[in-house]
Design a protein around this motif. Structure first.
Motif, PDB file in Angstrom:
ATOM      1  N   VAL A  69     -80.602  70.715-101.945  1.00 43.99           N
ATOM      2  CA  VAL A  69     -81.765  69.871-102.373  1.00 43.99           C
ATOM      3  C   VAL A  69     -81.274  68.252-102.300  1.00 43.99           C
ATOM      4  O   VAL A  69     -80.478  68.142-102.778  1.00 43.99           O
ATOM      5  CB  VAL A  69     -82.141  70.139-104.086  1.00 43.99           C
ATOM      6  N   LYS A  71     -81.710  65.113-103.767  1.00 41.76           N
ATOM      7  CA  LYS A  71     -81.868  64.687-105.098  1.00 41.76           C
ATOM      8  C   LYS A  71     -81.780  63.256-105.304  1.00 41.76           C
ATOM      9  O   LYS A  71     -82.390  62.662-106.224  1.00 41.76           O
ATOM     10  CB  LYS A  71     -80.698  65.005-106.181  1.00 41.76           C
ATOM     11  N   LEU A 141     -85.333  70.710 -98.764  1.00 41.14           N
ATOM     12  CA  LEU A 141     -86.014  70.424-100.167  1.00 41.14           C
ATOM     13  C   LEU A 141     -85.828  69.274-100.669  1.00 41.14           C
ATOM     14  O   LEU A 141     -84.577  68.776-100.635  1.00 41.14           O
ATOM     15  CB  LEU A 141     -85.624  71.628-100.965  1.00 41.14           C
ATOM     16  N   GLU A 142     -86.842  68.668-101.033  1.00 36.56           N
ATOM     17  CA  GLU A 142     -86.495  67.318-101.842  1.00 36.56           C
ATOM     18  C   GLU A 142     -87.073  67.355-103.147  1.00 36.56           C
ATOM     19  O   GLU A 142     -88.073  68.285-103.568  1.00 36.56           O
ATOM     20  CB  GLU A 142     -87.550  66.330-101.001  1.00 36.56           C
ATOM     21  N   GLU A 143     -86.407  66.602-104.010  1.00 41.36           N
ATOM     22  CA  GLU A 143     -86.995  66.520-105.439  1.00 41.36           C
ATOM     23  C   GLU A 143     -87.860  65.365-105.462  1.00 41.36           C
ATOM     24  O   GLU A 143     -87.499  63.914-104.843  1.00 41.36           O
ATOM     25  CB  GLU A 143     -85.651  66.294-106.665  1.00 41.36           C
ATOM     26  N   TRP A 160     -90.351  67.853-109.258  1.00 39.31           N
ATOM     27  CA  TRP A 160     -90.723  69.122-108.184  1.00 39.31           C
ATOM     28  C   TRP A 160     -89.772  69.236-107.218  1.00 39.31           C
ATOM     29  O   TRP A 160     -89.244  68.260-107.113  1.00 39.31           O
ATOM     30  CB  TRP A 160     -92.153  68.841-107.813  1.00 39.31           C
ATOM     31  N   LEU A 161     -89.550  70.488-106.873  1.00 42.40           N
ATOM     32  CA  LEU A 161     -88.508  70.554-105.672  1.00 42.40           C
ATOM     33  C   LEU A 161     -89.550  71.194-104.399  1.00 42.40           C
ATOM     34  O   LEU A 161     -90.535  72.022-104.755  1.00 42.40           O
ATOM     35  CB  LEU A 161     -87.822  71.587-105.669  1.00 42.40           C
ATOM     36  N   GLY A 226     -84.897  71.514-110.476  1.00 42.21           N
ATOM     37  CA  GLY A 226     -83.843  72.133-109.809  1.00 42.21           C
ATOM     38  C   GLY A 226     -83.802  73.614-110.014  1.00 42.21           C
ATOM     39  O   GLY A 226     -82.671  74.166-109.163  1.00 42.21           O
TER      40      GLY A 226
END
Length: 329
Positions: A69, A71, A141-143, A160-161, A226
């Motif tokens: 991810v 972050k 995936l991005e936060e 969000w992710l 997460g």
């Protein structure tokens, strides 16, 4: 450039459980209208609970996201304190599981988010049906820490992710005729018992203009805090459009169709005077039954002014240049 966030609310005592559980009785006795009751109930929900930054909480009943991810704070993130995980996952609208705010958390265990397929079709050069695991593997995936403003005049901040919807649409190559994107939720009364009642015209549908869908803010979410997206928050795949009212964030998506014509949406069909296609957050345009000028952040006691486009005007206002936003609500 970010909007200056409102001041962080002070910590205070949690509302006594019995007071919270009796909120409907108290509101009824006060003679408030249904719309106002919803907004006030939002403010009563766990007042003053300590706010947390993203990734601060470990929640044992939600699965960790398997893939890496990103972050790092993005250019569109708010630095306002996120709403606690418990509130995000126990206070929401998902009428496929009931009408009360805690019904989704109570009853969404019947949803089976794996295996899950998503159809991508319509005005695209590369239509396909894809398993959600494969779909998410295509993208990093991005936060994204976004404000979320419900049309009922309560709000949250949610980490969000997910991945930009634009990345998926580019992959399937829209045709020159594509003007809109239509979304459809699962239709399965066994998994979603609220669909047994004719409350809405099931399945739930939503839509965006293609340029709205391609905006960098628009996200397909697969998780929050997460962790994998809980059933009650729209597992395994939901839409997040932070400058629009929360009902545009369709949950448990099974179809994404690109269309030539503006698609009909569930709430517009159910109550066209109250819910338009665009549903942009606009404090200057009241709901027919309550004001949209202010909101109550879950976990806060005081109301705060609602920001145009939920604070994202710099990123999205240009999409509506020349439009009468009172008419196209």
């Amino acid at each position: 450039m970010r909007d200056k966030p409102p001041a962080e609310p002070p910590s205070s005592e949690v509302t006594p459980e019995q007071t919270y559980l009796r909120r409907r009785e108290l509101l009824k006795n006060a003679g408030l209208f249904a719309g106002t009751a919803v907004a006030v109930a939002g403010g009563l929900h766990l007042l003053g609970r300590k706010q947390t930054r993203p990734m601060d909480r470990f929640v044992p009943d939600a699965g960790l996201v398997a893939q890496p991810v990103v972050k790092a704070a993005g250019p569109f993130d708010t630095d306002e304190p996120p709403t606690p995980y418990e509130d995000v996952t126990t206070y929401n609208n998902f009428y496929e599981f009931g009408l009360d705010k805690n019904d989704p958390a109570r009853f969404a265990h019947t949803l089976k988010p794996r295996p899950w397929s998503v159809v991508i079709d319509g005005e695209v050069h590369k239509p396909r049906t894809v398993d959600v695991e494969q779909l998410t593997s295509w993208f990093s995936l991005e936060e994204r820490v976004y404000r979320m403003r419900c049309v009922e005049a309560w709000s949250m901040v949610i980490p969000w992710l997910g991945f930009p919807l634009a990345a998926l649409l580019k992959r399937v190559e829209p045709t020159r005729h594509a003007k809109y994107v239509a979304f459809t939720t699962l239709l399965d009364p066994e998994q979603m018992p609220g669909q047994r009642r004719a409350l809405l015209d099931w399945p739930y549908t939503e839509g965006l203009r293609l340029d709205e869908a391609m905006n960098p803010l628009t996200l397909l979410a697969t998780g929050l805090y997460g962790r994998q997206l809980p059933n009650q928050n729209g597992a395994p795949l939901r839409l997040v459009v932070p400058w629009k009212y929360g009902f545009k964030g369709i949950k448990s998506i099974v179809r994404i169709s690109l269309t030539r014509e503006e698609p009909m949406t569930t709430w517009r069909l159910a109550a066209p005077r109250e819910y338009g296609f665009y549903a942009n957050v606009n404090p200057a345009v009241p709901h027919p039954r309550w004001s949209q000028a202010s909101e109550r952040r879950i976990g806060d006691f005081e109301r705060r002014p609602t920001l145009p486009f939920n604070g994202y005007a710099e990123q999205v206002a240009h999409l509506y240049t020349g439009m009468d936003l009172r008419r196209f609500y």
